[in-house]
Design an enzyme around this catalytic site. Structure first.
Site, PDB file in Angstrom:
ATOM      1  N   HIS A 199     -29.725  -4.178  -8.221  1.00 49.87           N
ATOM      2  CA  HIS A 199     -30.701  -2.951  -8.278  1.00 49.87           C
ATOM      3  C   HIS A 199     -31.828  -2.755  -6.797  1.00 49.87           C
ATOM      4  CE1 HIS A 199     -28.657  -2.526 -12.148  1.00 49.87           C
ATOM      5  NE2 HIS A 199     -29.146  -1.363 -11.877  1.00 49.87           N
ATOM      6  N   ARG A 306     -31.446   7.593 -12.756  1.00 51.28           N
ATOM      7  CA  ARG A 306     -31.722   6.160 -13.367  1.00 51.28           C
ATOM      8  C   ARG A 306     -33.200   6.243 -14.063  1.00 51.28           C
ATOM      9  NH1 ARG A 306     -28.517   4.082  -8.706  1.00 51.28           N
ATOM     10  NH2 ARG A 306     -26.990   2.587  -9.462  1.00 51.28           N
ATOM     11  N   GLU A 444     -18.618   0.983 -18.002  1.00 48.55           N
ATOM     12  CA  GLU A 444     -19.013   0.097 -17.184  1.00 48.55           C
ATOM     13  C   GLU A 444     -18.714  -1.361 -17.585  1.00 48.55           C
ATOM     14  OE1 GLU A 444     -22.912   0.611 -16.193  1.00 48.55           O
ATOM     15  OE2 GLU A 444     -23.809   1.221 -18.190  1.00 48.55           O
ATOM     16  N   ASP A 468     -21.374  -2.296 -12.485  1.00 49.78           N
ATOM     17  CA  ASP A 468     -21.473  -3.400 -13.696  1.00 49.78           C
ATOM     18  C   ASP A 468     -19.830  -3.670 -13.980  1.00 49.78           C
ATOM     19  OD1 ASP A 468     -24.031  -4.175 -14.623  1.00 49.78           O
ATOM     20  OD2 ASP A 468     -24.451  -1.980 -14.933  1.00 49.78           O
ATOM     21  N   CYS A 515     -20.259   6.772 -10.563  1.00 47.19           N
ATOM     22  CA  CYS A 515     -21.613   7.027 -10.092  1.00 47.19           C
ATOM     23  C   CYS A 515     -22.084   5.411  -9.489  1.00 47.19           C
ATOM     24  CB  CYS A 515     -22.412   7.478 -10.987  1.00 47.19           C
ATOM     25  SG  CYS A 515     -22.516   6.563 -12.369  1.00 47.19           S
TER      26      CYS A 515
HETATM   27  C1  PEP Z   1     -23.052   1.130 -12.396  1.00 47.49           C
HETATM   28  O1  PEP Z   1     -23.298   0.107 -13.161  1.00 47.49           O
HETATM   29  O2  PEP Z   1     -22.147   1.237 -11.730  1.00 47.49           O
HETATM   30  C2  PEP Z   1     -24.438   2.006 -12.398  1.00 47.49           C
HETATM   31  C3  PEP Z   1     -24.166   3.166 -11.607  1.00 47.49           C
HETATM   32  O3  PEP Z   1     -25.389   1.927 -13.132  1.00 47.49           O
HETATM   33  P1  PEP Z   1     -26.557   0.850 -12.442  1.00 47.49           P
HETATM   34  O4  PEP Z   1     -26.098   0.550 -11.191  1.00 47.49           O
HETATM   35  O5  PEP Z   1     -27.735   1.390 -12.638  1.00 47.49           O
HETATM   36  O6  PEP Z   1     -26.386  -0.391 -13.461  1.00 47.49           O
HETATM   37 MG    MG Z   2     -24.647  -0.061 -14.633  1.00 46.24          MG
END
Ligand code: PEP
Ligand code: MG
Length: 591
Positions: A199, A306, A444, A468, A515
């Site tokens: 992240h 987020r 995910e 994920d 996303c």
């Molecule tokens: C993902 O897992 O692709 C996602 C968009 O969520 P994050 O990256 O915040 O886990």
């Molecule tokens: Mg995610």
């Protein structure tokens, strides 16, 4: 000074040239920003006062010591007073504020680090233990400083021609740390650990700042104030480059800036393929004000807010999370800024590399633990207050509510039941909200894809979280640099899961987007279009690059080629075919 290069993982794009600023782990929770020139003396005064206050505190403790107090106690206080009077604390930080314009906390921590580092090398165990005393004195000063906030805005390093850009060099940068760095003070990031899909990396991309992670040994090889070139496109950091190399990179940097400027011409161009297929280009945001950058880059909505970033990096951990009203204001601001465009708010996705609070204990496999919806269902009061805040924001414009990491049907049912409960609570309180708010899921976890009917029969939309999905499907920790080379979106299993989801959503007649970071990679845009994807959500800095790829694509020509790619099973063959798909764009545009 010898010039050398270090090789790491590219986590964002672009080139940054500046001086190294080494930041040790302990200093991460400190605010880092530059003080405007005219406020430098006021900042010096702020630190001076803080030191004075701490000195008085120590004196008060001294005088109030009971007669029979153990002598060691007095001795400790003496040591603390001596540390406070040492020029490392009583003089040097003032020079740093004046010469470098660091804020008082940062200047102090720079010195504390230096002082504690000296103690590391002392052999005598008694003296070595005095490190703890230094830290205690530092904590006292920091506490006073935190209580005396400044009355000015931090300055961005780039906003002042005389300033040289600063590049953070750290062992680890967590997403919460990144929040401290969002104000533009730094123009590049170098970290010893961290993968491309952590992240922290996502935040680096979202603030469009060049970053290279996974650079083992960086903190010991790079010295404070070394000149650095961060070539984030290649994942290389050049330390003390020669004048010739510097010149070449400055030219590349200028060319990139020019190319980006040129792309802004596409801001208002509708994202439609050559054959007339419209595509929605949405933004991923962390904070409401990111909507402004999203709009500058022509976003047609927010595909992923987020929300957990509102909860992170607050001192006090779980006891200090934002309440319903504070959240509502943040969501409403995003909705208002987007002026009628849809805003998809994802409910709290904490856990793994996004703990609430600063440095909490983590379990052995945090990504498989009480994360995201698992946390929310275990804490229904926190969840309900967030749902109410989101629902209330829906009275001000189109809002979609999205839930992360769902796997089981009962989790979906419990979530839907809690949403109904929140609606009843708001009705009872006479609060307005959109009764028909769309509710969707992040897809995910591989099990979710193999069990898609349980999602399509209950929900209004889906969004594929490839970050994920890849982590869980390929069993690769997205944060861990040593397995980063195995993290491949073009693995045949990943491609078939993405295409299965698009197909199933289509069949069920519900919208589906991506996303995850895959959506913002222009090298994959044509592949995803050919798979049938019509909604992409990405950090705003990538929107125009992806739009450019869409404008030069013809879906009717792409589809049969992509169908063929989906039959391939060897990763290298898939990679080659996707490269070819890119090259074909030229001929399609000419045709
Ligand atoms: C993902 O897992 O692709 C996602 C968009 O969520 P994050 O990256 O915040 O886990
Ligand atoms: Mg995610």
């Amino acid at each position: 000074m010898a010039s050398f290069s270090l090789f790491g993982i590219s986590v964002s794009r672009g080139i940054s040239i500046g001086r190294a600023h080494l930041i040790a782990h302990a200093a991460m929770d400190t605010k880092h920003y530059l003080v405007p020139q005219e406020k430098v003396e006021a900042e010096v005064e702020r630190l001076q006062q803080a030191l004075g206050t701490v000195q008085k505190e120590l004196e008060t403790i001294w005088t109030s010591l009971p007669q029979d107090a153990p002598v060691e106690l007095g001795a400790f206080l003496d040591v603390h007073a001596m540390i406070l009077a040492d020029s490392v604390i009583s003089k040097e930080p003032f020079n740093i504020i004046r010469t470098r314009r660091y804020n008082a906390e940062w200047a102090l921590m720079t010195q504390i680090e230096e002082l504690t580092a000296r103690f590391e090398h002392i052999e005598d165990p008694y003296l070595r233990e005095r490190k703890a005393d230094i830290q205690q004195v530092a904590e006292r000063i920091m506490k006073v400083l935190t209580g005396t906030p400044t009355d000015y805005h931090p300055v961005a390093s780039n906003s002042d021609d005389e300033r040289i850009d600063m590049i953070v060099v750290a062992y680890d940068i967590s997403p919460a740390d990144m929040l401290q760095f969002r104000d533009d003070t730094f123009s590049g990031f170098v970290s010893e650990i961290g993968g491309r899909n952590s992240h922290a990396a996502i935040v680096a991309r979202s603030i469009d700042t060049p970053a290279v992670f996974g650079l083992a040994g960086a903190l010991s090889l790079i010295r404070q104030d070394d000149w650095l070139i961060v070539d984030a496109d290649a994942g290389i950091v050049i330390v003390n480059p020669t004048p010739l190399v510097m010149e070449q990179y400055r030219a590349r940097q200028a060319a990139q800036a020019k190319a980006r400027k040129k792309l802004t011409r596409l801001k208002k161009t509708p994202a439609v393929t050559l054959d007339g297929t419209p595509v929605a280009l949405m933004a991923n945001i962390e904070f409401p004000d990111d909507c402004m950058v999203a709009l500058e880059n022509g976003a047609t909505g927010v595909g992923l807010f987020r929300s957990e970033f509102l909860f992170m990096g607050r001192s006090g951990g779980i006891s200090k999370i934002p309440g319903e009203d504070e959240q509502f204001e943040a969501y409403r601001r995003a909705v208002t800024l987007m002026k009628g465009r849809p805003v998809t708010i994802r409910t709290l996705d904490i856990g793994a590399d996004k703990p609430i609070g600063t440095r909490e204990s983590v379990t052995l496999n945090p990504a498989l633990g009480k994360r995201a919806i698992r946390y929310c269902l275990a804490e229904p009061d926190i969840f309900l207050s967030q749902i109410r805040a989101i629902l209330r924001a829906s009275a001000f414009g189109p809002v979609k509510l999205m839930v992360p990491m769902l796997v089981h049907a009962f989790e979906i049912d419990q979530t839907l039941a809690l949403i109904e409960e929140a609606k009843s609570q708001l009705k009872a309180a006479n609060r307005k909200f959109d009764e028909n708010i769309q509710i969707g899921a992040m897809v995910e976890v591989p099990a979710a894809i193999l069990g898609l009917p349980m999602f399509t029969s209950r929900l209004d939309f889906l969004s594929i979280g490839t970050n994920d999905l890849i982590q869980y499907a390929l069993a690769i920790d997205r944060v861990y640099p040593e397995v980063a080379h195995l993290y491949n979106p073009l693995h045949p299993a990943i491609l078939s899961m993405i295409s299965m989801t698009i197909w199933a959503a289509d069949k069920a007649g519900i919208p589906v987007s991506i996303c995850g970071e895959v959506a913002g990679d222009p090298a994959l845009t044509r592949l995803l279009l050919g798979m049938g994807l019509r909604e992409f959500s990405m950090h705003p800095a990538q929107l125009l690059n992806v739009k450019q790829a869409i404008l030069s694509s013809d879906v009717t020509l792409l589809k049969p080629k992509v169908d063929k790619i989906l039959t391939l099973v060897e990763e290298n063959e898939i990679e080659e075919a996707v490269r070819q798909l890119q090259d074909d764009a030229k001929t399609e545009t000419d045709a």
